[in-house]
Write an enzyme that holds these catalytic residues in place. Structure first.
Site, PDB file in Angstrom:
ATOM      1  N   LYS A 181       2.282  17.750 -23.050  1.00  0.00           N
ATOM      2  CA  LYS A 181       1.145  18.553 -22.553  1.00  0.00           C
ATOM      3  C   LYS A 181       1.414  19.992 -22.953  1.00  0.00           C
ATOM      4  CE  LYS A 181      -0.568  21.040 -19.673  1.00  0.00           C
ATOM      5  NZ  LYS A 181      -1.185  22.329 -20.091  1.00  0.00           N
ATOM      6  N   PRO A 182       0.752  20.440 -24.044  1.00  0.00           N
ATOM      7  CA  PRO A 182       0.984  21.820 -24.477  1.00  0.00           C
ATOM      8  C   PRO A 182       0.209  22.804 -23.605  1.00  0.00           C
ATOM      9  CG  PRO A 182      -0.645  20.785 -25.899  1.00  0.00           C
ATOM     10  CD  PRO A 182      -0.222  19.728 -24.906  1.00  0.00           C
ATOM     11  N   GLU A 184      -2.556  25.455 -22.588  1.00  0.00           N
ATOM     12  CA  GLU A 184      -3.982  25.524 -22.926  1.00  0.00           C
ATOM     13  C   GLU A 184      -4.267  26.629 -23.947  1.00  0.00           C
ATOM     14  OE1 GLU A 184      -2.367  25.336 -20.133  1.00  0.00           O
ATOM     15  OE2 GLU A 184      -3.322  26.373 -18.459  1.00  0.00           O
ATOM     16  N   GLY A 235       6.558  29.476 -16.530  1.00  0.00           N
ATOM     17  CA  GLY A 235       6.827  30.488 -15.518  1.00  0.00           C
ATOM     18  C   GLY A 235       7.545  29.916 -14.296  1.00  0.00           C
ATOM     19  N   THR A 236       8.238  30.805 -13.580  1.00  0.00           N
ATOM     20  CA  THR A 236       9.009  30.359 -12.415  1.00  0.00           C
ATOM     21  C   THR A 236       8.092  29.813 -11.312  1.00  0.00           C
ATOM     22  OG1 THR A 236      10.895  31.742 -12.937  1.00  0.00           O
ATOM     23  CG2 THR A 236      10.619  31.212 -10.615  1.00  0.00           C
ATOM     24  N   LEU A 250      11.349  12.051  -5.970  1.00  0.00           N
ATOM     25  CA  LEU A 250      12.788  11.979  -6.282  1.00  0.00           C
ATOM     26  C   LEU A 250      12.994  11.779  -7.789  1.00  0.00           C
ATOM     27  CD1 LEU A 250      14.198   9.952  -3.269  1.00  0.00           C
ATOM     28  CD2 LEU A 250      14.373  12.402  -3.720  1.00  0.00           C
ATOM     29  N   GLU A 256      13.020  25.207 -17.581  1.00  0.00           N
ATOM     30  CA  GLU A 256      13.385  26.438 -18.312  1.00  0.00           C
ATOM     31  C   GLU A 256      12.350  27.476 -17.902  1.00  0.00           C
ATOM     32  OE1 GLU A 256      15.925  26.819 -20.249  1.00  0.00           O
ATOM     33  OE2 GLU A 256      16.474  24.807 -20.897  1.00  0.00           O
ATOM     34  N   GLY A 258      11.433  31.703 -16.180  1.00  0.00           N
ATOM     35  CA  GLY A 258      11.294  33.092 -16.612  1.00  0.00           C
ATOM     36  C   GLY A 258      12.619  33.839 -16.683  1.00  0.00           C
ATOM     37  N   CYS A 290      11.107  34.450 -23.399  1.00  0.00           N
ATOM     38  CA  CYS A 290      11.796  34.270 -22.114  1.00  0.00           C
ATOM     39  C   CYS A 290      13.099  35.048 -22.078  1.00  0.00           C
ATOM     40  CB  CYS A 290      12.045  32.792 -21.871  1.00  0.00           C
ATOM     41  SG  CYS A 290      12.914  31.998 -23.227  1.00  0.00           S
ATOM     42  N   GLU A 391       9.225  39.796 -14.071  1.00  0.00           N
ATOM     43  CA  GLU A 391       9.034  39.522 -15.494  1.00  0.00           C
ATOM     44  C   GLU A 391       7.659  40.026 -15.925  1.00  0.00           C
ATOM     45  OE1 GLU A 391       8.378  35.411 -16.759  1.00  0.00           O
ATOM     46  OE2 GLU A 391       9.814  35.747 -18.368  1.00  0.00           O
ATOM     47  N   GLY A 464      16.042  28.711 -13.964  1.00  0.00           N
ATOM     48  CA  GLY A 464      15.903  27.300 -14.310  1.00  0.00           C
ATOM     49  C   GLY A 464      16.982  26.379 -13.811  1.00  0.00           C
TER      50      GLY A 464
HETATM   51  P1  NAD Z   1       2.970  28.683 -17.253  1.00  0.00           P
HETATM   52  O1  NAD Z   1       3.984  28.326 -16.240  1.00  0.00           O
HETATM   53  O2  NAD Z   1       1.704  29.297 -16.818  1.00  0.00           O
HETATM   54  O3  NAD Z   1       2.543  27.386 -18.096  1.00  0.00           O
HETATM   55  C1  NAD Z   1       3.484  26.586 -18.805  1.00  0.00           C
HETATM   56  C2  NAD Z   1       2.917  25.187 -18.966  1.00  0.00           C
HETATM   57  O4  NAD Z   1       2.860  24.562 -17.683  1.00  0.00           O
HETATM   58  C3  NAD Z   1       1.496  25.128 -19.500  1.00  0.00           C
HETATM   59  O5  NAD Z   1       1.367  23.996 -20.334  1.00  0.00           O
HETATM   60  C4  NAD Z   1       0.658  24.964 -18.235  1.00  0.00           C
HETATM   61  O6  NAD Z   1      -0.578  24.348 -18.477  1.00  0.00           O
HETATM   62  C5  NAD Z   1       1.565  24.085 -17.393  1.00  0.00           C
HETATM   63  N1  NAD Z   1       1.413  24.174 -15.939  1.00  0.00           N
HETATM   64  C6  NAD Z   1       1.120  25.264 -15.191  1.00  0.00           C
HETATM   65  N2  NAD Z   1       1.138  24.947 -13.873  1.00  0.00           N
HETATM   66  C7  NAD Z   1       1.468  23.631 -13.787  1.00  0.00           C
HETATM   67  C8  NAD Z   1       1.651  22.715 -12.700  1.00  0.00           C
HETATM   68  N3  NAD Z   1       1.494  23.082 -11.424  1.00  0.00           N
HETATM   69  N4  NAD Z   1       1.993  21.448 -12.980  1.00  0.00           N
HETATM   70  C9  NAD Z   1       2.187  21.054 -14.253  1.00  0.00           C
HETATM   71  N5  NAD Z   1       2.002  21.857 -15.325  1.00  0.00           N
HETATM   72  C10 NAD Z   1       1.656  23.142 -15.101  1.00  0.00           C
HETATM   73  O7  NAD Z   1       3.735  29.601 -18.323  1.00  0.00           O
HETATM   74  P2  NAD Z   1       3.124  30.333 -19.589  1.00  0.00           P
HETATM   75  O8  NAD Z   1       2.322  31.495 -19.115  1.00  0.00           O
HETATM   76  O9  NAD Z   1       2.486  29.328 -20.491  1.00  0.00           O
HETATM   77  O10 NAD Z   1       4.452  30.854 -20.302  1.00  0.00           O
HETATM   78  C11 NAD Z   1       5.099  32.023 -19.962  1.00  0.00           C
HETATM   79  C12 NAD Z   1       6.280  31.751 -19.066  1.00  0.00           C
HETATM   80  O11 NAD Z   1       7.155  30.807 -19.665  1.00  0.00           O
HETATM   81  C13 NAD Z   1       7.135  32.980 -18.833  1.00  0.00           C
HETATM   82  O12 NAD Z   1       7.496  33.076 -17.481  1.00  0.00           O
HETATM   83  C14 NAD Z   1       8.366  32.723 -19.679  1.00  0.00           C
HETATM   84  O13 NAD Z   1       9.521  33.400 -19.256  1.00  0.00           O
HETATM   85  C15 NAD Z   1       8.494  31.255 -19.581  1.00  0.00           C
HETATM   86  N6  NAD Z   1       9.291  30.734 -20.696  1.00  0.00           N
HETATM   87  C16 NAD Z   1      10.563  30.298 -20.445  1.00  0.00           C
HETATM   88  C17 NAD Z   1      11.350  29.836 -21.490  1.00  0.00           C
HETATM   89  C18 NAD Z   1      12.761  29.354 -21.253  1.00  0.00           C
HETATM   90  O14 NAD Z   1      13.303  28.683 -22.128  1.00  0.00           O
HETATM   91  N7  NAD Z   1      13.383  29.644 -20.124  1.00  0.00           N
HETATM   92  C19 NAD Z   1      10.844  29.821 -22.782  1.00  0.00           C
HETATM   93  C20 NAD Z   1       9.542  30.275 -23.002  1.00  0.00           C
HETATM   94  C21 NAD Z   1       8.772  30.730 -21.937  1.00  0.00           C
END
Ligand code: NAD
Length: 487
Positions: A181-182, A184, A235-236, A250, A256, A258, A290, A391, A464
């Site tokens: 699921k990439p 959006e 995101g966190t 469970l 991974e 923020g 990140c 962040e 994470g």
């Molecule tokens: P996001 O959390 O908004 O979305 C990430 C993915 O999760 C998207 O595909 C989104 O549709 C999905 N998603 C969102 N809420 C969900 C839920 N409740 N259940 C299931 N899926 C859900 O993050 P973003 O804005 O796409 O990316 C930016 C964030 O990602 C930043 O906080 C960044 O630090 C973090 N990030 C971390 C790493 C790492 O390796 N630690 C790498 C890249 C980005």
């Protein structure tokens, strides 16, 4: 429907059981952040279609064609996927560029990195061994590693291809079926990966790609009883929601999340190299990384001179359309995200920050329609300021001085996050001491943002749970089984 037969005006179909299906959820637009113009319509999967993807993945993973495929044959399929990515490198790079606005050279480098990840896990798949463990009786005892069955991979928009490869390649190498699921914002590279994987001979249903929003498609996947493990990058806040849902089932998760990584410059550092490292560490990818080194700590003795050089160099960065020659920073990945960055810089100003560079949109006419934001350096900050603690995920560097090693470690570790850190110093003993004391999953010494697929990666604290990459990267998608064989 085949991927090739899609009409440009129809939403891009999703990939379920090896078929391209016109999903029935509310389609949404993919927008080019460099121009503000729409790229394509993307279909959103409905709950029923997510369920269909999970069912098809279970059917596929139980068939001998995948379940009994020997590791060297599975490795060959992974290598064929890597070859397909290389052959389609320009298409993949362009799809990422028009969806998240990263500059062309970075998009190309990320395709190369993603295909190298498939090759690395092909190697791991056919060489990693099970273990014979010391017996305590008349038996042979072994540890075998079994796939979970069906796992979900949920990815963010900043580096979609590398994140997707980092999850899909080891999960397949481990013998699972995957539902991807990439984000959006960047749906297209994942759909293209699905097409390449099918062409490479991956059995239908072993990789399904379902597009749509996190709150609907992502949530359904995480909660689905047939999904046995979730690997998430994002995101966190989203990570916390996923961990809660996983607790109810469970179910193991890899998260991974923020970061707010400290980048540290001691007075004895090679200052030219440190300026370059600090600039690359925060402004590459317009800060949407990140591991961005977003908190700069400079030893007080050199702070004024170092910051002057930094501001002068960062001011020369070429902010331009992502495919413009020599562009070093493209736009922010979406207009909504630029607004969030502007809001956070506004809060910093109310809290007394001084803008040392940027702090606004560029005034170039050619960039006016895009979501551009200038490289920004903020000084005069208190250590508890919002921008120092939260962040931003944009091209905003917070600069703070420190006095000595203890003061530095205290400030650097005073964060909810613990993803990465950088240290610049000529004193190797100090580098070692500080690297060991920092609460971070990756520490760079006299370099920044070097990443190897062979080195486990992940976060401390709220950055994470679990480690991707390396040999641990395949074990993440397997569960161990003890087998005792009476003699
Ligand atoms: P996001 O959390 O908004 O979305 C990430 C993915 O999760 C998207 O595909 C989104 O549709 C999905 N998603 C969102 N809420 C969900 C839920 N409740 N259940 C299931 N899926 C859900 O993050 P973003 O804005 O796409 O990316 C930016 C964030 O990602 C930043 O906080 C960044 O630090 C973090 N990030 C971390 C790493 C790492 O390796 N630690 C790498 C890249 C980005």
């Amino acid at each position: 429907m085949s991927a090739a037969s899609e009409s440009p005006s129809a939403p891009k179909p999703v990939l379920i059981a090896g078929e391209w299906i016109a999903a029935s959820g509310q389609a949404f637009e993919s927008v080019n952040p460099a121009t503000g113009r729409p790229n394509f319509l993307i279909a959103a999967a409905s709950e029923a279609e997510v369920d269909q993807a999970v069912d098809s993945a279970w059917r596929a993973v139980r068939q001998a064609a995948w379940r009994d495929m020997l590791p060297h044959k599975r490795a060959a399929v992974l290598r064929a996927i890597a070859d397909g990515m290389d052959r389609n490198a320009d298409t993949l790079a362009r799809l990422q560029m028009i969806e998240n606005g990263k500059v062309w050279a970075e998009c190309q480098a990320q395709v190369a990195s993603a295909s190298a990840t498939f090759r690395y896990y092909a190697g791991v798949c056919e060489t990693i061994t099970a273990e014979v463990t010391p017996p305590r009786g008349n038996y042979l005892s072994m540890t075998q590693y079994e796939p979970y069955g069906v796992v979900a991979a949920i990815t963010p928009w900043n580096s979609p291809m590398t994140m997707e490869a980092q999850k899909v390649a080891p999960a397949l190498a481990a013998g699972n079926a995957v539902i991807l699921k990439p984000s959006e914002v960047t749906s297209s590279p994942a759909l293209e990966l699905g097409r390449i994987a099918l062409q490479a001979g991956l059995p239908p249903g072993i990789l399904n790609v379902v597009t749509g929003l996190g709150a609907t498609v992502g949530k359904r996947l995480v909660e689905h009883p047939g999904v046995r493990m979730v690997s998430f990058t994002g995101g966190t806040g989203s990570g916390r929601a996923i961990a809660r849902a996983a607790a109810d089932k469970l179910m193991p998760v890899a998260l991974e999340l923020g970061g707010k990584s400290p980048h540290i410059v001691f007075a004895d550092a090679d200052q030219d190299a440190a300026v370059d490292g600090v600039i690359g560490g925060i402004f590459e990818g317009s800060g949407q990384s990140c591991v961005a080194g977003s908190r700069l700590y400079v030893q007080r003795a050199i702070a004024t001179a170092f910051i002057e050089r930094l501001v002068a160099r960062a001011g020369q960065l070429k902010v331009d359309l992502p495919d413009a020659r020599g562009a070093q920073m493209g736009p922010i990945a979406s207009f909504a995200h630029r607004e969030k960055i502007e809001g956070m810089v506004g809060t910093a100003l109310q809290e007394g920050a001084q803008v040392l560079l940027g702090g606004r949109r560029p005034d170039t006419e050619a960039l006016a329609a895009g979501a551009f934001y200038l490289p920004t350096i903020l000084g005069g900050l208190r250590r508890d300021a919002h921008v120092v603690r939260e962040e931003i995920f944009g091209p905003v560097l917070c600069v703070l001085p420190f006095d000595d090693e203890d003061d530095l470690v205290d400030q650097a570790n005073d964060s909810a996050y613990g993803l990465a850190a950088g240290i610049w110093t000529a004193d190797y003993r100090r580098a070692w001491r500080v690297a060991r004391r920092l609460e971070a999953g990756s520490v760079w010494i006299n370099t920044y943002k070097q990443l190897s697929i062979a080195t486990p990666f992940g976060g401390f604290k709220e950055s994470g749970i679990g480690r991707e990459k390396g040999l641990t990267g395949i074990r993440l998608y397997q569960q161990s089984k003890g087998i005792y064989w009476g003699l």
